[in-house]
Scaffold this motif. Sequence first.
Motif, PDB file in Angstrom:
ATOM      1  N   ARG A   1       8.314 -28.860  18.927  1.00 34.52           N
ATOM      2  CA  ARG A   1       7.421 -27.693  18.970  1.00 34.52           C
ATOM      3  C   ARG A   1       6.001 -28.062  19.404  1.00 34.52           C
ATOM      4  O   ARG A   1       5.451 -27.462  20.333  1.00 34.52           O
ATOM      5  CB  ARG A   1       7.370 -27.035  17.586  1.00 34.52           C
ATOM      6  N   GLN A   2       5.377 -29.004  18.703  1.00 37.94           N
ATOM      7  CA  GLN A   2       3.982 -29.370  18.984  1.00 37.94           C
ATOM      8  C   GLN A   2       3.806 -30.878  18.806  1.00 37.94           C
ATOM      9  O   GLN A   2       3.249 -31.338  17.797  1.00 37.94           O
ATOM     10  CB  GLN A   2       3.042 -28.582  18.058  1.00 37.94           C
TER      11      GLN A   2
ATOM     12  N   ARG B   1       8.260 -25.560  11.868  1.00 41.97           N
ATOM     13  CA  ARG B   1       8.222 -24.571  12.948  1.00 41.97           C
ATOM     14  C   ARG B   1       6.857 -24.466  13.605  1.00 41.97           C
ATOM     15  O   ARG B   1       6.750 -24.120  14.779  1.00 41.97           O
ATOM     16  CB  ARG B   1       8.648 -23.213  12.404  1.00 41.97           C
ATOM     17  N   TYR B   2       5.797 -24.731  12.838  1.00 43.77           N
ATOM     18  CA  TYR B   2       4.438 -24.643  13.397  1.00 43.77           C
ATOM     19  C   TYR B   2       3.591 -25.791  12.848  1.00 43.77           C
ATOM     20  O   TYR B   2       2.766 -25.609  11.944  1.00 43.77           O
ATOM     21  CB  TYR B   2       3.796 -23.293  13.057  1.00 43.77           C
TER      22      TYR B   2
ATOM     23  N   ARG C   1       1.013 -27.283  13.741  1.00 37.21           N
ATOM     24  CA  ARG C   1      -0.443 -27.172  13.796  1.00 37.21           C
ATOM     25  C   ARG C   1      -1.031 -26.674  12.488  1.00 37.21           C
ATOM     26  O   ARG C   1      -2.242 -26.781  12.261  1.00 37.21           O
ATOM     27  CB  ARG C   1      -0.851 -26.255  14.954  1.00 37.21           C
ATOM     28  N   ALA C   2      -0.184 -26.145  11.628  1.00 41.04           N
ATOM     29  CA  ALA C   2      -0.667 -25.667  10.327  1.00 41.04           C
ATOM     30  C   ALA C   2      -1.377 -26.774   9.551  1.00 41.04           C
ATOM     31  O   ALA C   2      -2.320 -26.512   8.799  1.00 41.04           O
ATOM     32  CB  ALA C   2       0.513 -25.129   9.512  1.00 41.04           C
TER      33      ALA C   2
ATOM     34  N   SER D   1       6.506 -15.749  10.278  1.00 40.71           N
ATOM     35  CA  SER D   1       5.800 -16.022  11.529  1.00 40.71           C
ATOM     36  C   SER D   1       4.581 -16.912  11.261  1.00 40.71           C
ATOM     37  O   SER D   1       3.447 -16.427  11.205  1.00 40.71           O
ATOM     38  CB  SER D   1       5.345 -14.704  12.167  1.00 40.71           C
TER      39      SER D   1
ATOM     40  N   GLU E   1       2.927 -18.857  13.062  1.00 41.84           N
ATOM     41  CA  GLU E   1       1.919 -18.828  14.120  1.00 41.84           C
ATOM     42  C   GLU E   1       0.878 -17.740  13.872  1.00 41.84           C
ATOM     43  O   GLU E   1      -0.305 -17.910  14.180  1.00 41.84           O
ATOM     44  CB  GLU E   1       2.595 -18.598  15.478  1.00 41.84           C
TER      45      GLU E   1
ATOM     46  N   ARG F   1      -2.365 -19.885  13.903  1.00 41.20           N
ATOM     47  CA  ARG F   1      -2.631 -20.085  15.332  1.00 41.20           C
ATOM     48  C   ARG F   1      -4.123 -20.189  15.651  1.00 41.20           C
ATOM     49  O   ARG F   1      -4.567 -21.091  16.336  1.00 41.20           O
ATOM     50  CB  ARG F   1      -2.012 -18.928  16.123  1.00 41.20           C
TER      51      ARG F   1
END
Length: 380
Positions: free
Chosen positions: A73-74, A108-109, A111-112, A144, A146, A150
């Motif tokens: 993902r990132q 899943r994200y 960057r959190a 969600s 993001e 985000r």
Amino acid sequence: MALKGLIRVTGLCVYHMKYTSVVTSNRALATTVSCRYSCTKLPAEIQQQSQENMTLVSNLEIMGVDITMARMRQPGVLKRMITHEESLAKFLLSKGASKQTIANIVSRYPRAITRTHEHLHKKWEIWQSILKTDSDILKIVERSPESFFRSENIENLEENIIFLSSLGLTPKDLSRLLAKAPRTFSNRTELNKQIVDFLKDVYLCLGGETPQDFVRHIISKNIFLLIRSTKRLKANIDFLQSALQLTDRELLVFIQGHGAEILDLCHNYIKKNFANAQQKLLSIGCSEAEITRCIISCPSMLYLSHLNFVTKIDILVEAGINSHQILERPRVLDVSVDTIKGRIKDLADIDYDYQALGISILELSKSRFEARFKKLRDSK
């Protein structure tokens, strides 16, 4: 020959070279060759992992994070030297999240984990001013990630809330936006203003007189409009006016009503589904004028894929329901295929007469259908 063989070996095995002792009189040469070939011969995945912050990766693994997913993902996040995974976990735990939920969010994200405790606390406070409870916010963050993590721009979030409130949207509207279209709040405020200005222009061009009221009304009808491009919205509006042969006044009434529900759909999807629905309904004896009226009264049928639409029509026709009954009660197409099949089977067991009693029973809620069915069965 010996040197060429050594080059091939070092090219393939350089990742492990620092752990391998090569006994050779040309040790220095071997080292030079391995350095030269490391960039071109290393598999991309090994190169990527070799650049990661292994302490961070280890910490995330302990948290239960799916590293493979996070890397996909990132990947850049795993290379950072400064992250806040521990404070993120503590913060979300304090809001009622489970360890598994936190692991899923970071997987899943990723960057959190770059957001500081101060940032999380401030943003949570702002969201709470709309959604009120931690559990409501957590449901969105889990669904969600993001939407919450985000953007770093707290000021932009506050500006969006002020702007959207100025349109006359109620706290209930804002809650729905945050729950179902949270990207609205992470968009640049200018982007939201562009969409609003576009909607006002459309309304005025069609002869409307109160653009502010129109914008508030249409956004409350379809909260996804603010996260679509003006290009898509214009293409859909133009197509629907042409395909349904609507005057400006008729189009305005349509998009203020049920037509608002489909304006955010992919343009090609609307065109394709319109053509498919028209073709299928013509094949069972409907006229083009009847089809147009049906779509105007129930545009949600354009949500249905070709297969889904055709399957439902075929099931209804096979049950003895004629085309005019379908056109009169198009909301029956909103019911799932399995539910339609099950209800038709149940009604067949009591010799239900669709011609005499109509088909509205098929579109009732589960509880109302069961009550109506029981009453019909008992009267037999």
